[in-house]
Every structure is written in structure tokens, then in C-alpha cells.
Design an enzyme around this catalytic site. Structure first.
Site, PDB file in Angstrom:
ATOM      1  N   CYS A  17      65.474 -44.771  -3.392  1.00 15.58           N
ATOM      2  CA  CYS A  17      66.112 -46.035  -3.770  1.00 15.58           C
ATOM      3  C   CYS A  17      64.985 -47.014  -4.119  1.00 15.58           C
ATOM      4  O   CYS A  17      63.867 -46.586  -4.406  1.00 15.58           O
ATOM      5  CB  CYS A  17      67.035 -46.553  -2.672  1.00 15.58           C
ATOM      6  SG  CYS A  17      66.230 -46.944  -1.111  1.00 15.58           S
ATOM      7  N   ASN A  20      63.517 -48.308   0.066  1.00 15.23           N
ATOM      8  CA  ASN A  20      63.470 -47.310   1.146  1.00 15.23           C
ATOM      9  C   ASN A  20      63.748 -47.919   2.520  1.00 15.23           C
ATOM     10  O   ASN A  20      63.213 -47.483   3.535  1.00 15.23           O
ATOM     11  CB  ASN A  20      62.130 -46.555   1.146  1.00 15.23           C
ATOM     12  CG  ASN A  20      62.112 -45.296   2.014  1.00 15.23           C
ATOM     13  OD1 ASN A  20      61.106 -44.970   2.618  1.00 15.23           O
ATOM     14  ND2 ASN A  20      63.209 -44.586   2.100  1.00 15.23           N
ATOM     15  N   CYS A  22      67.261 -49.295   2.904  1.00 23.87           N
ATOM     16  CA  CYS A  22      68.734 -49.322   3.016  1.00 23.87           C
ATOM     17  C   CYS A  22      69.345 -47.980   2.598  1.00 23.87           C
ATOM     18  O   CYS A  22      69.708 -47.165   3.444  1.00 23.87           O
ATOM     19  CB  CYS A  22      69.328 -50.449   2.166  1.00 23.87           C
ATOM     20  SG  CYS A  22      68.771 -52.100   2.640  1.00 23.87           S
ATOM     21  N   ARG A  23      69.471 -47.747   1.289  1.00 24.02           N
ATOM     22  CA  ARG A  23      70.251 -46.603   0.821  1.00 24.02           C
ATOM     23  C   ARG A  23      69.591 -45.252   1.073  1.00 24.02           C
ATOM     24  O   ARG A  23      70.227 -44.324   1.601  1.00 24.02           O
ATOM     25  CB  ARG A  23      70.575 -46.761  -0.674  1.00 24.02           C
ATOM     26  CG  ARG A  23      71.530 -47.897  -0.956  1.00 24.02           C
ATOM     27  CD  ARG A  23      71.522 -48.280  -2.420  1.00 24.02           C
ATOM     28  NE  ARG A  23      70.235 -48.842  -2.822  1.00 24.02           N
ATOM     29  CZ  ARG A  23      69.918 -49.188  -4.051  1.00 24.02           C
ATOM     30  NH1 ARG A  23      70.785 -49.004  -5.028  1.00 24.02           N
ATOM     31  NH2 ARG A  23      68.733 -49.712  -4.322  1.00 24.02           N
ATOM     32  N   SER A  24      68.322 -45.105   0.674  1.00 21.63           N
ATOM     33  CA  SER A  24      67.738 -43.756   0.782  1.00 21.63           C
ATOM     34  C   SER A  24      67.500 -43.302   2.219  1.00 21.63           C
ATOM     35  O   SER A  24      67.717 -42.121   2.529  1.00 21.63           O
ATOM     36  CB  SER A  24      66.486 -43.599  -0.093  1.00 21.63           C
ATOM     37  OG  SER A  24      65.457 -44.468   0.303  1.00 21.63           O
ATOM     38  N   ASP A 134      73.576 -51.436  -4.436  1.00 15.92           N
ATOM     39  CA  ASP A 134      72.523 -52.008  -3.602  1.00 15.92           C
ATOM     40  C   ASP A 134      73.155 -53.021  -2.638  1.00 15.92           C
ATOM     41  O   ASP A 134      73.688 -54.033  -3.074  1.00 15.92           O
ATOM     42  CB  ASP A 134      71.504 -52.687  -4.524  1.00 15.92           C
ATOM     43  CG  ASP A 134      70.343 -53.285  -3.765  1.00 15.92           C
ATOM     44  OD1 ASP A 134      70.394 -53.304  -2.516  1.00 15.92           O
ATOM     45  OD2 ASP A 134      69.389 -53.743  -4.409  1.00 15.92           O
TER      46      ASP A 134
HETATM   47  P1  4NP Z   1      67.263 -50.227  -0.907  1.00 14.22           P
HETATM   48  O1  4NP Z   1      67.665 -51.779  -0.831  1.00 14.22           O
HETATM   49  O2  4NP Z   1      66.643 -50.026  -2.282  1.00 14.22           O
HETATM   50  O3  4NP Z   1      68.560 -49.533  -0.770  1.00 14.22           O
HETATM   51  O4  4NP Z   1      66.288 -49.990   0.216  1.00 14.22           O
HETATM   52  C1  4NP Z   1      66.815 -52.828  -1.154  1.00 14.22           C
HETATM   53  C2  4NP Z   1      65.811 -53.177  -0.286  1.00 14.22           C
HETATM   54  C3  4NP Z   1      64.995 -54.265  -0.577  1.00 14.22           C
HETATM   55  C4  4NP Z   1      65.196 -54.972  -1.748  1.00 14.22           C
HETATM   56  C5  4NP Z   1      66.204 -54.617  -2.623  1.00 14.22           C
HETATM   57  C6  4NP Z   1      67.009 -53.539  -2.327  1.00 14.22           C
HETATM   58  N1  4NP Z   1      64.375 -56.101  -2.025  1.00 14.22           N
HETATM   59  O5  4NP Z   1      64.604 -56.747  -3.053  1.00 14.22           O
HETATM   60  O6  4NP Z   1      63.455 -56.399  -1.243  1.00 14.22           O
END
Ligand code: 4NP
Length: 174
Positions: A17, A20, A22-24, A134
């Protein structure tokens, strides 16, 4: 149907993702739990990473850990890492969570030996989403929604992995 128990890693999967956190990592822990449940954890290595460096070294987002716990999954010990060039040859399957992650993986890991398949390939029938949304700027319901979507999708992915292992083994499962 049964697969011979083995602890030899035969398949390596990388969920990707953006951050790294939240989703992955959620995909990683849910996939691992389902592999454990069907006795395939010894044959499939599961990892996750982000395309961006913002959160390298961080634990998963506390909101995601809570959502995972509400759904009965627990993830201790994960620290975010960024996608790296070496990942080009370390995995059999790379699974970007959204279309931006897909583009970044294709660009950063150009020529990878892995199959690169978006997570949506395993979304349940009738799901209208085109990617794993997201949840970072959302609320608890968004995190719960991601966990639910991943938990609903993973059995189909695990089923395909089982078929691939059987094909590789030449193992006629009965
Ligand atoms: P992830 O979510 O890609 O699912 O881990 C996010 C984590 C951080 C951010 C965006 C999405 N950020 O903008 O910091």
C-alpha cells in the site's frame, strides 16, 4: 481436500500500500491467519510494505490495530518498511491495494519476476469497489470496512494459492 503438511516455503507474497501502516499490514495479518487456519502457513511466506517512506519503522496505525482486533485479528511486531529494488526477485506474487500502488509497483519494480495482481482481483462477487480504499483520513467505520473487505476477499486468494501449491507439488489432493 488436504495438502501434505510442509514447512518448506514455496510461495512468497508481498502486499503493498502507500504507507504500510493501514491496508497492507492488515492484508498481511489476515492472509497469514487464513493460511494458518487451513494448514498452509508453513508453505507461504507473507510480507507487506509501502511505496512511500513516510512511516518507515512505525507500528501499524492504532486505528487499524483496533479494527483488526474487533474482527479477531492481532498483529504484533510489525514495523513499516518501504518497497525496495530487491523485492523485484524476492516474491512470487505482489498485491498492490489500490491503482496508485499498482502504478508505483510497476514503475519501481519494472521487470519483476513476480506476478503483480491488484487486490481487487479477489474481491467478493458483487463488490462494486475498484480498489481497497485508503482509510487514513477516515474514521473507525472506514477501517472496519477495509478489514471486512480484506477478510471477505482473502479466502479466494488462499484458494488460488492452494491450487498453485498443488500444481507445483504435482500433489494430487484428495
Ligand atoms: P496505507 O494508508 O497506505 O494503507 O498504509 C496510509 C498511510 C499513511 C498515509 C496515507 C495512507 N499518509 O498520507 O501518511
Amino acid at each position: 481436500m488436504q495438502i501434505a503438511m510442509s514447512t518448506r516455503i514455496q510461495l512468497r507474497i508481498l502486499f503493498v500500500c502507500l504507507g504500510n501502516i493501514c491496508r497492507s499490514p492488515a492484508a498481511e495479518v489476515i492472509c497469514r491467519a487464513m493460511l494458518q487456519k487451513v494448514g498452509m502457513a508453513g508453505q507461504v511466506m507473507v510480507d507487506s510494505c509501502g511505496t512511500a517512506s513516510y512511516h518507515v519503522g512505525s507500528k501499524p496505525d492504532a486505528r487499524m490495530l483496533s479494527a483488526l482486533e474487533r474482527a479477531g485479528f492481532r498483529y504484533d511486531g510489525h514495523r513499516a518498511r518501504q518497497l525496495r529494488k530487491e523485492d523485484r526477485t524476492r516474491f512470487d506474487l505482489i498485491v498492490p491495494q489500490d491503482s496508485e500502488n499498482m502504478r508505483d509497483v510497476q514503475q519501481l519494480l519494472h521487470g519483476t519476476s513476480a506476478r503483480v495482481v491488484p487486490m481487487r482481483a479477489w474481491f467478493p462477487a458483487g463488490c462494486s469497489l475498484r480498489e481497497v480504499p485508503d482509510p487514513y483520513y477516515g474514521g473507525a467505520a472506514d477501517f472496519d470496512g477495509v478489514v471486512q473487505l480484506l477478510a471477505d476477499s482473502m479466502p479466494q486468494l488462499v484458494k488460488e494459492l492452494r491450487a498453485e501449491l498443488s500444481a507445483r507439488d504435482g500433489n494430487s489432493t484428495v
